[in-house]
Design an enzyme around this catalytic site. Structure first.
Site, PDB file in Angstrom:
ATOM      1  N   SER A   1      25.669  30.707  25.848  1.00 39.12           N
ATOM      2  CA  SER A   1      26.545  29.652  25.348  1.00 39.12           C
ATOM      3  C   SER A   1      26.990  29.917  23.916  1.00 39.12           C
ATOM      4  O   SER A   1      27.658  30.909  23.642  1.00 39.12           O
ATOM      5  CB  SER A   1      25.840  28.299  25.484  1.00 39.12           C
TER       6      SER A   1
ATOM      7  N   ASP B   1      33.308  26.365  23.141  1.00 39.24           N
ATOM      8  CA  ASP B   1      32.308  27.358  22.758  1.00 39.24           C
ATOM      9  C   ASP B   1      32.454  28.563  23.688  1.00 39.24           C
ATOM     10  O   ASP B   1      33.274  28.548  24.612  1.00 39.24           O
ATOM     11  CB  ASP B   1      30.904  26.747  22.786  1.00 39.24           C
TER      12      ASP B   1
END
Length: 569
Positions: A153, A301
């Site tokens: 992530s 992100d």
């Protein structure tokens, strides 16, 4: 003879023998040959566990790092668990596999696919790096028994991770995670049975189109103008192509993508920390927004499951906090949600309590869970079944949002479309994001939030963080930021008296007088203690909201910092 020393060296040598990757074998062998005991202790002292978002750690050799051996052991455990839980033929199971653009992600995904195939379990895989919410969508669309995403992530470039979804297309929760971990520790390393491998099948573009069509069908279809000027950045991640396609399908064609961050690149050359919550990561986007006089800045992100937003302010484009975005989106969603079945909104326990007041104003059901969308969606599915409510929105303050029912996880691409719709509607009505937020605060009370993080690496750091929770329970401060501590709730115990989405967990809550609370918990994805402060006050009609908000935010920051100081950090 130092028994612990010899035991650690023996454990490292045993790991080397079963490590399938020559590079990590050499790395670990060098540590053994030079007897770097402190480093070896770090590599073996805290084997990776399924935290808030799966396994996650720095790439390197040993069970406390992310590497091919850990991926293969985890996938072996998943395959064996699935075969034990399903009495039918292995070839009838489907496991979806996806990966992000980090340097090791494709290799790790290939390793997972090979292990699944060796157990006769067919993989349906994305052939190129893809967003995490797309994998979660595929898991549900294909009725998969499980789904694996290789991603870290928003963590820095040296990290990678392993995210696992169950048959309900929700990330796994106890007791499944503990069972997978138990099987990972079983003898045999990443050994797999010698059977004809099951064929892996790539996922087609048709599924991607269905995902985009679903987003388009569920978004608001009002008459708001589509001339909104948007600056967008995927932060070198994998969301750029899908996000711009989703926005275009919604009619938003004035979208400028930050060129330096448009292409997937797991080295993140323009962002030391590819976390859109970090102002430095958005510097290029804000510069482009200033040049174009953009109406809104949207940032995903690197795996595109989270959304950051900046909007114009007198001093330039200003970021909204995760709580501000969450409250704005919740109000926007609830205004459109059918009243029957009763709408359900869910937030993590460290997110702003203001959501409960917003939900009540619409007659919606609100519930709080532990941090992580695995808990938010576990709660949603159970309450839908037992209470007849219908989930419409969930969020956590770390800029994660879930709208609708297509993806049982946070989805930064869908959230980007919804926020663009919100901004367009406000513009059409002569309002701004700030004026809508001000109206919500005057209606429901002003809430301000602050965070304080303390990083402590290695096994020693983990012990120090754990000890801090003991300390605050044993001797809590009398007050924080001038508000007395009225009560202490230790979530490490008493889980049997709470809903299943609030089980025993390393979390402590300090309830404050005059409205507010401070919480502390170890991060599930980083070697960090996180402290969250949320304070409330009423705002009179004559009060300056700007001044009241600034004062309350300062008090929230002070409360978090005072608790850190009280703990010796």
């Amino acid at each position: 003879m130092d028994v612990d020393r010899e035991a650690l060296l023996a454990e490292a040598r045993a790991w080397i023998l079963l490590d399938p990757d020559p590079e990590t074998r050499r790395e670990l062998a060098a540590l053994v040959d030079t007897e770097r005991m402190e480093e070896l202790g770090d590599r073996f002292g805290s084997p990776l566990k399924f935290g808030t978002a799966g396994l996650r750690g720095v790439v390197g050799a040993g069970p406390s790092r992310m590497n091919r051996a850990v991926v293969e052991r985890a996938t072996r455990a998943v395959a064996e668990y699935l075969l034990d839980e399903n009495t039918g033929d292995a070839k009838d199971l489907v496991v979806v596999v996806g990966f992000d653009a980090r340097p090791t992600s494709r290799d790790f995904a290939d390793a997972a696919i090979r292990v699944l195939g060796a157990y006769g379990v067919p993989a349906r895989y994305f052939a190129e790096p893809c967003p995490t919410p797309l994998v979660a969508y595929a898991a549900r669309e294909l009725s998969a028994a499980a789904a694996i995403v290789i991603t870290a992530s928003h963590n820095p470039a040296e990290y990678n991770g392993y995210k696992l979804y169950g048959k309900d297309a929700v990330q796994i929760v106890p007791p499944v995670d503990a069972e997978i971990e138990r099987r990972m520790r079983a003898p045999g390393g990443s050994a797999v049975p010698a059977v004809p491998p099951a064929p892996a099948v790539p996922i087609s573009e048709a599924l991607v189109e269905r995902y985009l069509a679903r987003i388009d069908s569920e978004r608001p279809h009002g008459n708001a103008q589509r001339s909104l000027s948007i600056v967008y950045t995927p932060l070198h991640g994998v969301g750029g192509a899908l996000a711009t396609r989703a926005l275009a399908r919604a009619g938003f064609t004035r979208v400028a993508v930050v060129p330096e961050q448009a292409a997937p690149d797991g080295a993140f050359p323009t962002a030391r920390s590819p976390n859109p919550e970090d102002p430095a990561a958005l510097a290029l986007a804000l510069s482009l927004a200033a040049k174009r006089n953009a109406d809104v800045v949207l940032a995903n992100d690197p795996d595109a499951d989270r959304l950051a937003v900046c909007v114009p302010a007198p001093s330039g484009h200003r970021p909204l906090s995760g709580n501000q975005i969450g409250v704005l989106l919740a109000d926007f969603v609830l205004r459109r949600a059918p009243r029957a079945p009763r709408p359900l909104v869910v937030s993590s326990i460290v997110s702003s309590p203001m959501l409960a007041d917003v939900a009540a104003a619409y007659g919606a059901r609100h519930e709080t869970t532990l941090t992580g969308f695995k808990w938010i969606w576990t709660c949603a599915l159970e309450l839908e079944e037992t209470e007849g409510v219908r989930f419409v929105f969930g969020y956590e303050e770390a800029i994660g949002y879930s709208i609708g029912r297509s993806v049982r996880d946070k989805d930064g691409i869908n959230a980007a479309v919804w926020f663009a719709e919100l901004a367009a509607e406000l513009a059409a009505e002569g309002e701004t994001v700030w004026s809508r937020l001000a109206a919500l605060h005057r209606r429901h009370g002003l809430w301000a939030s602050a965070q304080h993080g303390v990083t402590r690496r290695g096994a020693g750091g983990a012990r120090e963080i754990a000890a801090s929770l003991d300390s605050v329970v044993r001797t809590p401060p009398a007050s924080l930021a001038g508000r007395g501590v009225a009560n202490v709730v230790d979530f490490r115990e008493g889980g049997q008296n709470r809903p299943p989405w609030l089980p025993n967990s390393p979390l402590v809550l300090l309830e404050l007088e005059r409205g507010g609370r401070v919480l502390l918990r170890p991060s599930g994805t980083e070697p960090k203690l996180k402290i969250y402060a949320d304070l409330r006050r009423d705002v009179a009609a004559a009060d300056s909201l700007v001044e009241a908000e600034a004062a309350l935010e300062a008090a929230a920051r002070r409360a978090a910092a005072e608790l850190a100081a009280c703990l010796g950090f």
